[in-house]
Design an enzyme around this catalytic site. Structure first.
Site, PDB file in Angstrom:
ATOM      1  N   GLU A 137       0.837  -1.205   0.000  1.00 55.03           N
ATOM      2  CA  GLU A 137       0.000   0.000   0.000  1.00 55.03           C
ATOM      3  C   GLU A 137       0.867   1.248   0.000  1.00 55.03           C
ATOM      4  O   GLU A 137       1.932   1.285   0.638  1.00 55.03           O
ATOM      5  CB  GLU A 137      -0.907  -0.017   1.232  1.00 55.03           C
ATOM      6  CG  GLU A 137      -1.955   1.077   1.284  1.00 55.03           C
ATOM      7  CD  GLU A 137      -2.950   0.820   2.420  1.00 55.03           C
ATOM      8  OE1 GLU A 137      -3.325  -0.344   2.633  1.00 55.03           O
ATOM      9  OE2 GLU A 137      -3.335   1.791   3.098  1.00 55.03           O
ATOM     10  N   ASP A 139       0.122   5.355   0.693  1.00 57.14           N
ATOM     11  CA  ASP A 139      -0.958   6.171   1.250  1.00 57.14           C
ATOM     12  C   ASP A 139      -0.695   7.661   1.199  1.00 57.14           C
ATOM     13  O   ASP A 139       0.394   8.124   1.563  1.00 57.14           O
ATOM     14  CB  ASP A 139      -1.168   5.840   2.739  1.00 57.14           C
ATOM     15  CG  ASP A 139      -1.763   4.488   2.983  1.00 57.14           C
ATOM     16  OD1 ASP A 139      -2.272   3.889   2.034  1.00 57.14           O
ATOM     17  OD2 ASP A 139      -1.705   4.023   4.135  1.00 57.14           O
ATOM     18  N   GLU A 141      -2.976  10.386   3.284  1.00 55.58           N
ATOM     19  CA  GLU A 141      -4.112  10.583   4.180  1.00 55.58           C
ATOM     20  C   GLU A 141      -4.122  12.045   4.627  1.00 55.58           C
ATOM     21  O   GLU A 141      -3.109  12.563   5.109  1.00 55.58           O
ATOM     22  CB  GLU A 141      -4.038   9.657   5.394  1.00 55.58           C
ATOM     23  CG  GLU A 141      -4.250   8.192   5.041  1.00 55.58           C
ATOM     24  CD  GLU A 141      -4.178   7.276   6.252  1.00 55.58           C
ATOM     25  OE1 GLU A 141      -5.038   6.397   6.366  1.00 55.58           O
ATOM     26  OE2 GLU A 141      -3.257   7.453   7.074  1.00 55.58           O
TER      27      GLU A 141
END
Length: 326
Positions: A137, A139, A141
């Site tokens: 993953e 990310d 955010e």
């Protein structure tokens, strides 16, 4: 005291506008940069946003599927701007229909305005549809905050279900007022997180010993979602979501991908071919101008870096020794 984005200054004497970091650049020269520099930077950012037209105006349905709560998803009349909303009942999310292994992935977002404490807008790539135990993953955010306090942007890297590679940055603009581009360059040599073409984080796979934590084997979907994370997102969970202000809405447009689309069982991107710009030598390293931008970000905007957290990691992860400058 109330935070002002104008308190963050750019120290460089020029800003560069380009369709992606490796294409020819248009340089906008700015005279002496003092306290008014943020206004100039925002004007340039607006110029960048208006001058970078999408190569093809494809609809949402061409690229994405709704993951959950379709009634919390809306589009503009022309179908080119998409909205995800969060209320006390649920959030919403979407994902690409295709998986990719390496490439350039970009989208423009405008984040929830006003009091957004506890609200997280996530924009990320992941090898699985859910938070599987073996997922890779990458990310972005965006951590909401109380009115008058800045958004923070958190990036993270997972490999085989293990994360713990967080960095947090401030931004040099208000991400709730206009659309800004957030992009990931991913090849076998580096992963670079960009904000408006400025590299804010570099995760390398170089040196005599390769980075054992570098995700380079599993193809990934691209996702975005909005959800409630008031147990941790704002001041470690001290600030809770004010549901009287719901619904909270994040906005998206201009999705762009130049990458290797995965095809089972043996796609062309099983091994790198260097046929595409994102997999050629220039994309394996930051350019000189990108290094200047990156150095400024490191000096002024980094809030947290796991590679400097000796309390959390008495022995730092091995990739922390890899230089982002090489």
């Amino acid at each position: 005291s109330k935070f002002e984005y104008s308190d963050i200054y750019l120290s460089r004497s020029s800003r560069e506008v380009r369709s992606h970091p490796l294409l020819p650049k248009t340089t906008l020269w700015v005279n002496k940069m003092e306290k008014g520099v943020l206004f100039i930077a925002l004007l340039i950012s607006a110029f960048y946003s208006s001058s970078e037209a999408a190569d093809s105006q494809t609809s949402f349905e061409d690229n994405f599927s709704i993951m959950w709560s379709e009634d919390h998803f809306k589009t503009s009349e022309d179908g080119q701007t998409w909205y995800l909303s969060l209320d006390k009942e649920t959030g919403c999310g979407f994902q690409t229909k295709q998986r990719y292994r390496f490439g350039w992935f970009s989208m423009k977002l405008k984040l929830v305005g006003g009091d957004s404490a506890g609200v997280v807008t996530a924009y990320y790539m992941c090898s699985e549809n859910g938070a599987g135990p073996e997922r890779d993953e990458l990310d972005f955010e965006f951590l909401g905050n109380r009115t008058g306090h800045p958004y923070l942007i958190q990036t993270n890297v997972y490999k085989n279900g293990v994360g713990g590679r967080e960095m947090r940055h401030m931004l040099w603009f208000d991400p709730t007022e206009e659309f800004h581009s957030y992009s990931i360059l991913w090849n076998n040599h580096q992963i670079v997180f960009f904000v408006d073409e400025v590299p804010i984080r570099v995760f390398k796979n170089n040196g005599d010993e390769k980075n054992d934590f570098f995700p380079n084997e599993k193809p990934m979907y691209l996702f975005s979602s909005i959800w409630n994370a008031d147990e941790w997102a704002t001041r470690g969970g001290l600030e809770k979501t004010d549901w009287k202000r719901a619904p909270f809405v994040s906005s998206y447009k201009d999705f762009s991908v130049e990458g290797c689309q995965w095809e089972d069982p043996y796609p062309a991107c099983v091994s790198t071919t260097t046929k595409n710009w994102w997999d050629q030598y220039k994309a394996w390293h930051l350019s000189d101008s990108q290094k200047m931008d990156y150095a400024w970000v490191q000096r002024n905007l980094v809030i947290y870096d796991y590679c400097k957290d000796n309390e959390r990691y008495p022995k730092l992860p091995g990739e922390c020794s890899l230089s982002p400058w090489e």
